[in-house]
Design a protein around this motif. Structure first.
Motif, PDB file in Angstrom:
ATOM      1  N   ASN A  31      71.798   3.115  72.257  1.00 21.33           N
ATOM      2  CA  ASN A  31      72.690   3.459  73.360  1.00 21.33           C
ATOM      3  C   ASN A  31      71.946   3.792  74.654  1.00 21.33           C
ATOM      4  N   MET A  32      70.925   3.034  75.004  1.00 24.04           N
ATOM      5  CA  MET A  32      70.187   3.282  76.247  1.00 24.04           C
ATOM      6  C   MET A  32      70.997   2.804  77.452  1.00 24.04           C
ATOM      7  N   PRO A  33      70.796   3.449  78.609  1.00 23.47           N
ATOM      8  CA  PRO A  33      71.437   2.947  79.829  1.00 23.47           C
ATOM      9  C   PRO A  33      70.771   1.656  80.316  1.00 23.47           C
ATOM     10  N   LYS A  34      71.478   0.906  81.116  1.00 23.47           N
ATOM     11  CA  LYS A  34      71.049  -0.331  81.792  1.00 23.47           C
ATOM     12  C   LYS A  34      70.852  -1.514  80.852  1.00 23.47           C
ATOM     13  N   MET A  35      70.391  -1.293  79.638  1.00 26.67           N
ATOM     14  CA  MET A  35      70.283  -2.348  78.626  1.00 26.67           C
ATOM     15  C   MET A  35      70.203  -1.635  77.281  1.00 26.67           C
ATOM     16  N   ASN A  36      71.106  -1.980  76.376  1.00 26.43           N
ATOM     17  CA  ASN A  36      71.093  -1.270  75.088  1.00 26.43           C
ATOM     18  C   ASN A  36      69.972  -1.792  74.184  1.00 26.43           C
ATOM     19  N   GLY A  37      69.736  -1.072  73.114  1.00 28.87           N
ATOM     20  CA  GLY A  37      68.657  -1.415  72.203  1.00 28.87           C
ATOM     21  C   GLY A  37      68.835  -2.759  71.522  1.00 28.87           C
ATOM     22  N   VAL A  38      70.081  -3.142  71.254  1.00 32.17           N
ATOM     23  CA  VAL A  38      70.338  -4.443  70.623  1.00 32.17           C
ATOM     24  C   VAL A  38      69.895  -5.562  71.563  1.00 32.17           C
ATOM     25  N   ASP A  39      70.250  -5.457  72.844  1.00 30.56           N
ATOM     26  CA  ASP A  39      69.848  -6.487  73.809  1.00 30.56           C
ATOM     27  C   ASP A  39      68.339  -6.502  74.016  1.00 30.56           C
ATOM     28  N   LEU A  40      67.730  -5.332  74.074  1.00 29.68           N
ATOM     29  CA  LEU A  40      66.272  -5.255  74.177  1.00 29.68           C
ATOM     30  C   LEU A  40      65.621  -5.929  72.974  1.00 29.68           C
ATOM     31  N   GLY A  41      66.139  -5.629  71.795  1.00 27.77           N
ATOM     32  CA  GLY A  41      65.602  -6.242  70.578  1.00 27.77           C
ATOM     33  C   GLY A  41      65.694  -7.755  70.593  1.00 27.77           C
ATOM     34  N   ALA A  42      66.781  -8.282  71.160  1.00 27.06           N
ATOM     35  CA  ALA A  42      66.950  -9.733  71.224  1.00 27.06           C
ATOM     36  C   ALA A  42      65.843 -10.386  72.055  1.00 27.06           C
ATOM     37  N   PRO A  49      57.726  -5.985  66.027  1.00 21.67           N
ATOM     38  CA  PRO A  49      58.793  -5.369  65.245  1.00 21.67           C
ATOM     39  C   PRO A  49      59.610  -4.392  66.089  1.00 21.67           C
ATOM     40  N   VAL A  50      60.919  -4.410  65.879  1.00 19.60           N
ATOM     41  CA  VAL A  50      61.853  -3.571  66.633  1.00 19.60           C
ATOM     42  C   VAL A  50      62.628  -2.697  65.660  1.00 19.60           C
ATOM     43  N   VAL A  51      62.623  -1.394  65.915  1.00 22.40           N
ATOM     44  CA  VAL A  51      63.404  -0.437  65.137  1.00 22.40           C
ATOM     45  C   VAL A  51      64.389   0.227  66.099  1.00 22.40           C
ATOM     46  N   LEU A  52      65.660   0.208  65.735  1.00 17.49           N
ATOM     47  CA  LEU A  52      66.679   0.853  66.555  1.00 17.49           C
ATOM     48  C   LEU A  52      67.092   2.161  65.922  1.00 17.49           C
ATOM     49  N   MET A  53      67.428   3.122  66.770  1.00 22.88           N
ATOM     50  CA  MET A  53      67.904   4.409  66.272  1.00 22.88           C
ATOM     51  C   MET A  53      69.201   4.760  66.984  1.00 22.88           C
ATOM     52  N   LEU A  67      72.713  -6.545  64.639  1.00 21.35           N
ATOM     53  CA  LEU A  67      71.522  -5.850  64.154  1.00 21.35           C
ATOM     54  C   LEU A  67      70.517  -6.803  63.507  1.00 21.35           C
ATOM     55  N   SER A  68      70.820  -8.092  63.470  1.00 21.90           N
ATOM     56  CA  SER A  68      69.857  -9.037  62.909  1.00 21.90           C
ATOM     57  C   SER A  68      68.666  -9.224  63.846  1.00 21.90           C
ATOM     58  N   ARG A  69      68.760  -8.739  65.064  1.00 18.12           N
ATOM     59  CA  ARG A  69      67.661  -8.827  66.017  1.00 18.12           C
ATOM     60  C   ARG A  69      66.844  -7.535  66.063  1.00 18.12           C
ATOM     61  N   CYS A  70      66.864  -6.827  64.942  1.00 13.80           N
ATOM     62  CA  CYS A  70      65.957  -5.690  64.790  1.00 13.80           C
ATOM     63  C   CYS A  70      65.404  -5.758  63.373  1.00 13.80           C
TER      64      CYS A  70
END
Length: 103
Positions: A31-42, A49-53, A67-70
């Motif tokens: 839930n980051m501002p400006k770009m969420n973690g899912v989009d960053l992971g993509a 490796p990408v881990v989302l929290m 979530l397949s992009r993490c």
């Protein structure tokens, strides 16, 4: 040792990564501002490796994005050992995927 780089939002994280794409692991809030973690992971999934929290449960996380992009994710309420375990599994998964691709 461990070297940590901090970004305050997703766009900043992506810019930092673009300037130095040699990170061993990226851990990002979903839930980051400006770009969420899912989009960053993509953007960086193929490169490290990408881990989302998140504070949300897994069911809620899956509704928020692909979530397949993490390579792993965890809920913030979990203990630090779970973070370390998840990060290690994500790194190992990424290494295996890249060995299979011949990278």
């Amino acid at each position: 040792g461990v070297e940590v780089t901090i970004a305050t939002n997703g766009e900043q994280a992506l810019n930092i990564w673009r300037e130095n794409p040699t990170f061993d692991l990226v851990i990002a809030d979903i839930n980051m501002p400006k770009m969420n973690g899912v989009d960053l992971g993509a953007y960086i999934y193929e490169h490290c490796p990408v881990v989302l929290m998140s504070a949300d449960e897994e069911k809620v996380l899956q509704k928020k994005g692909d979530l397949s992009r993490c390579h792993g994710y965890f809920c913030k309420e979990l203990k630090s050992r779970e973070l370390i375990r998840t990060a290690r599994k994500a790194y190992d998964l990424w290494k295996i995927q890249n060995l299979e691709k011949g990278l």
